[in-house]
Design a protein around this motif. Sequence first.
Motif, PDB file in Angstrom:
ATOM      1  N   ALA A  48     -18.681  61.790  -3.264  1.00 58.27           N
ATOM      2  CA  ALA A  48     -18.557  61.302  -1.883  1.00 58.27           C
ATOM      3  C   ALA A  48     -19.096  62.330  -0.898  1.00 58.27           C
ATOM      4  CB  ALA A  48     -17.098  60.969  -1.585  1.00 58.27           C
ATOM      5  N   ARG A  49     -20.124  63.034  -1.322  1.00 60.32           N
ATOM      6  CA  ARG A  49     -20.636  64.126  -0.493  1.00 60.32           C
ATOM      7  C   ARG A  49     -21.099  63.659   0.875  1.00 60.32           C
ATOM      8  NH1 ARG A  49     -24.647  67.874  -2.337  1.00 60.32           N
ATOM      9  NH2 ARG A  49     -23.483  68.106  -4.235  1.00 60.32           N
ATOM     10  N   GLU A  50     -21.606  62.434   0.985  1.00 63.08           N
ATOM     11  CA  GLU A  50     -22.047  61.924   2.291  1.00 63.08           C
ATOM     12  C   GLU A  50     -20.870  61.857   3.261  1.00 63.08           C
ATOM     13  OE1 GLU A  50     -25.165  61.196   3.300  1.00 63.08           O
ATOM     14  OE2 GLU A  50     -25.971  61.779   1.346  1.00 63.08           O
ATOM     15  N   THR A  51     -19.769  61.283   2.793  1.00 63.30           N
ATOM     16  CA  THR A  51     -18.585  61.142   3.645  1.00 63.30           C
ATOM     17  C   THR A  51     -17.968  62.495   3.962  1.00 63.30           C
ATOM     18  OG1 THR A  51     -18.136  58.975   2.691  1.00 63.30           O
ATOM     19  CG2 THR A  51     -16.306  60.075   3.795  1.00 63.30           C
ATOM     20  N   ILE A  52     -17.785  63.318   2.949  1.00 61.35           N
ATOM     21  CA  ILE A  52     -17.162  64.627   3.163  1.00 61.35           C
ATOM     22  C   ILE A  52     -18.058  65.497   4.031  1.00 61.35           C
ATOM     23  CG2 ILE A  52     -16.356  66.733   2.025  1.00 61.35           C
ATOM     24  CD1 ILE A  52     -15.486  64.883  -0.320  1.00 61.35           C
ATOM     25  N   GLY A  53     -19.362  65.440   3.808  1.00 60.42           N
ATOM     26  CA  GLY A  53     -20.294  66.193   4.644  1.00 60.42           C
ATOM     27  C   GLY A  53     -20.191  65.791   6.099  1.00 60.42           C
ATOM     28  N   LYS A  54     -20.071  64.485   6.340  1.00 60.47           N
ATOM     29  CA  LYS A  54     -19.948  63.994   7.717  1.00 60.47           C
ATOM     30  C   LYS A  54     -18.651  64.497   8.348  1.00 60.47           C
ATOM     31  CE  LYS A  54     -21.408  59.918   9.150  1.00 60.47           C
ATOM     32  NZ  LYS A  54     -21.509  58.461   9.334  1.00 60.47           N
ATOM     33  N   GLU A  64     -25.566  74.757   2.089  1.00 61.34           N
ATOM     34  CA  GLU A  64     -24.325  75.019   2.824  1.00 61.34           C
ATOM     35  C   GLU A  64     -23.191  74.129   2.299  1.00 61.34           C
ATOM     36  OE1 GLU A  64     -22.515  74.944   7.373  1.00 61.34           O
ATOM     37  OE2 GLU A  64     -24.478  74.064   6.980  1.00 61.34           O
ATOM     38  N   TYR A  65     -23.498  72.868   2.015  1.00 61.55           N
ATOM     39  CA  TYR A  65     -22.476  71.969   1.476  1.00 61.55           C
ATOM     40  C   TYR A  65     -22.019  72.443   0.097  1.00 61.55           C
ATOM     41  CZ  TYR A  65     -19.940  67.895  -0.099  1.00 61.55           C
ATOM     42  OH  TYR A  65     -18.952  67.073  -0.583  1.00 61.55           O
ATOM     43  N   ASP A  66     -22.983  72.804  -0.746  1.00 63.29           N
ATOM     44  CA  ASP A  66     -22.639  73.305  -2.085  1.00 63.29           C
ATOM     45  C   ASP A  66     -21.751  74.544  -1.991  1.00 63.29           C
ATOM     46  OD1 ASP A  66     -24.180  71.258  -3.121  1.00 63.29           O
ATOM     47  OD2 ASP A  66     -25.910  72.533  -3.509  1.00 63.29           O
ATOM     48  N   GLU A  67     -22.066  75.438  -1.070  1.00 65.54           N
ATOM     49  CA  GLU A  67     -21.249  76.647  -0.879  1.00 65.54           C
ATOM     50  C   GLU A  67     -19.857  76.287  -0.364  1.00 65.54           C
ATOM     51  OE1 GLU A  67     -21.765  80.003  -1.542  1.00 65.54           O
ATOM     52  OE2 GLU A  67     -23.406  79.160  -2.728  1.00 65.54           O
ATOM     53  N   PHE A  68     -19.800  75.311   0.541  1.00 67.24           N
ATOM     54  CA  PHE A  68     -18.515  74.842   1.062  1.00 67.24           C
ATOM     55  C   PHE A  68     -17.636  74.340  -0.080  1.00 67.24           C
ATOM     56  CE2 PHE A  68     -16.286  70.837   2.035  1.00 67.24           C
ATOM     57  CZ  PHE A  68     -15.238  71.330   2.787  1.00 67.24           C
ATOM     58  N   VAL A  69     -18.209  73.515  -0.960  1.00 66.39           N
ATOM     59  CA  VAL A  69     -17.454  72.972  -2.094  1.00 66.39           C
ATOM     60  C   VAL A  69     -17.003  74.103  -3.010  1.00 66.39           C
ATOM     61  CG1 VAL A  69     -17.611  71.537  -4.169  1.00 66.39           C
ATOM     62  CG2 VAL A  69     -18.555  70.709  -2.000  1.00 66.39           C
ATOM     63  N   LYS A  70     -17.925  74.972  -3.373  1.00 68.97           N
ATOM     64  CA  LYS A  70     -17.597  76.088  -4.269  1.00 68.97           C
ATOM     65  C   LYS A  70     -16.491  76.967  -3.685  1.00 68.97           C
ATOM     66  CE  LYS A  70     -19.695  80.298  -5.156  1.00 68.97           C
ATOM     67  NZ  LYS A  70     -20.885  81.114  -5.226  1.00 68.97           N
ATOM     68  N   ASN A  71     -16.647  77.359  -2.439  1.00 65.72           N
ATOM     69  CA  ASN A  71     -15.650  78.239  -1.812  1.00 65.72           C
ATOM     70  C   ASN A  71     -14.296  77.556  -1.662  1.00 65.72           C
ATOM     71  OD1 ASN A  71     -17.484  80.345  -1.615  1.00 65.72           O
ATOM     72  ND2 ASN A  71     -18.165  79.733   0.418  1.00 65.72           N
ATOM     73  N   THR A  72     -14.306  76.271  -1.344  1.00 63.29           N
ATOM     74  CA  THR A  72     -13.052  75.536  -1.199  1.00 63.29           C
ATOM     75  C   THR A  72     -12.325  75.456  -2.533  1.00 63.29           C
ATOM     76  OG1 THR A  72     -13.947  74.228   0.631  1.00 63.29           O
ATOM     77  CG2 THR A  72     -12.031  73.336  -0.513  1.00 63.29           C
TER      78      THR A  72
END
Length: 89
Positions: A48-54, A64-72
């Motif tokens: 659901a990367r589109e929704t979570i990214g939004k 940046e999104y990949d880093e956000f997911v990894k860090n989270t």
Amino acid sequence: MPGYAYITEYMQNSQRIIEQRITNWKTQPLFGTFLSSVTLLVISYLGARETIGKVQSIDPGSKEYDEFVKNTLLSLFQPFFEQLRQSEQ
């Protein structure tokens, strides 16, 4: 559901890896539920990367999104896994 077999296979493989690396995982209450939650969160972030990214105001196709997911995921779950590993020593 498309990809369902891959999801269940991923969950089983994840559990196998944990069993091999952290031998006392079965002694932890609710560990199966915890592992399922980790897996489902990963699937949500990727599926659901589109929704979570939004929601996060991050381009879902970006590094940046990949880093956000990894860090989270690391900040949420790494301390628990480290605690399990330490309790074995």
